[in-house]
Scaffold this active site. Structure first.
Site, short mmCIF file in Angstrom:
data_model
loop_
_atom_site.label_atom_id
_atom_site.label_comp_id
_atom_site.label_asym_id
_atom_site.label_seq_id
_atom_site.Cartn_x
_atom_site.Cartn_y
_atom_site.Cartn_z
N GLU A 148 0.84 -1.19 0.00
CA GLU A 148 0.00 0.00 0.00
C GLU A 148 0.88 1.24 0.00
O GLU A 148 1.99 1.23 0.55
CB GLU A 148 -0.92 0.01 1.23
CG GLU A 148 -2.00 -1.06 1.17
CD GLU A 148 -3.01 -0.93 2.30
OE1 GLU A 148 -2.80 -0.08 3.19
OE2 GLU A 148 -4.00 -1.67 2.28
N GLU A 192 -6.93 28.07 6.02
CA GLU A 192 -6.44 26.69 6.13
C GLU A 192 -6.23 26.29 7.59
O GLU A 192 -5.59 25.29 7.88
CB GLU A 192 -5.14 26.54 5.34
CG GLU A 192 -5.33 26.77 3.84
CD GLU A 192 -4.06 26.55 3.04
OE1 GLU A 192 -3.06 26.06 3.63
OE2 GLU A 192 -4.06 26.86 1.85
#
Length: 360
Positions: free
Chosen positions: A202, A314
């Site tokens: 992965e 953000e």
């Protein structure tokens, strides 16, 4: 042709429902923002050439992609096709202020857009377009990183065996959100000439990033930023606030140098007068695609010891520290500087400091 690449990425190699070229009169194309390398459609005195897609499934796919990329609204137009005037729908796009010409569609822009579309198509079956549109900037940045990866570094010592020798038997996406992971079942050539067994691996699919250590060679001082970091917190570190260089994601259409300059303004309210390249490197190649472009930024640093920075949009909570070179070296030797890019930057600065100060 640009529309050929676009349609192949969106609809597949066979491009169902693709008809011959048609003309949209009394319109022109305008430049889109660098972060979205696709021209916008607007009224004008010229004519725009394009393709007609009529297959219902293909149209639905294009409408989905357009919503994710923010190309709307869809507008009703009249096309000239085989001498006939026919009704159609077209994306208005995001017109800019400059006229767009076909030769300004650079190879990297075209490739980035097509890579982004392929990722969007993967998620079409299980994610609403509005949900995916919220991560548009990440999709485009990941796409730009995949395009940048095509420019490989030399293989003079390591093996020059290509990625095309790896047999990917199955590719899946265990997680697709703001971040993305991919799972692979694959076989690859081994150094002894045999082939590996089937491996399950992965990978965290990240964007590329630019990092810059601001340095004032005249006053022999530098700037560090400090912020809360999830990595140390998730590991169980009792002090998850880290000292780091200024850093940020490379947006689609940006160079690493442009990102470094922008991030210094956003995070440290600092304008640089020059950049020195330190390195371009994978951070954790065992499980992540992320690449760091590391710079030293030449600047004039203020006398203030601390400051605040970051973008509220953000949710950034950033504190900056201006310290002299010797204090920075003490952080390196004590281990308080425990962020990889910071350690590498300080070691590089220690080596290059005399040269930088001599030319200040």
């Amino acid at each position: 042709m640009a529309e050929h690449d676009f349609l192949e990425a969106a609809l597949g190699a066979d491009r169902p429902g693709l008809a011959p070229e048609a003309v949209l009169p009394d319109h022109d194309l305008s430049a889109a923002p660098a972060s979205l390398p696709l021209p916008g459609l607007g009224g004008g005195v010229g004519a725009v050439r394009g393709r007609i897609v009529s297959d219902a499934e293909a149209v639905a796919r294009l409408l989905y992609i357009g919503e994710v990329l923010g190309l709307g609204p869809v507008q009703q137009v009249r096309l000239s096709y085989e001498g006939q005037d026919i009704p159609a729908r077209a994306f208005a796009g995001r017109p800019g202020t400059l006229a767009w010409q076909a030769d300004s569609w650079s190879g990297s822009s075209r490739m980035t857009l097509c890579e982004a579309i392929r990722e969007i198509v993967e998620d079409m079956a299980h994610r609403p377009a509005a949900d995916l549109a919220a991560t548009r900037a990440m999709i485009l940045s990941r796409a730009a990183a995949r395009v940048a990866a095509c420019d490989a570094v030399p293989a003079e010592l390591r093996s020059a065996t290509g990625a095309d020798s790896v047999e990917a038997l199955q590719v899946e996406t265990p997680h697709a959100g703001f971040f993305r992971t991919r799972g692979y079942h694959l076989r690859h050539p081994r150094f002894d000439g045999t082939t590996s067994p089937v491996l399950h691996r992965e990978v965290f699919v990240a964007t590329d990033a630019a990092l810059v250590l601001p340095y004032d060679p005249l006053r022999d001082r530098l700037l560090l930023i400090e912020q809360f970091r999830m990595g140390p917190y998730g590991r169980g570190d009792p002090r998850p606030w880290m000292l780091e260089p200024v850093a940020g994601r490379i947006d689609a259409g940006e160079t690493p140098e442009e990102t470094a300059l922008r991030e210094c303004r956003e995070e440290a309210r600092l304008d640089l007068r020059g950049l020195e390249k330190i390195s371009t490197h994978y951070c954790t190649p065992g499980y992540s695609t992320e690449v760091f472009h590391l710079f030293l930024g030449l600047c004039d640093l203020p006398d203030v010891a601390q400051g605040q920075g970051g973008l509220e949009t953000e949710n950034e909570d950033i504190r900056s520290h201006v310290i002299d070179f010797h204090r920075a070296m003490a952080l390196l030797h004590s281990g308080e500087a425990n962020n990889g890019p910071l350690v590498l930057s300080l070691i590089w600065l220690e080596r290059e400091r005399a040269r930088l100060r001599a030319s200040a």
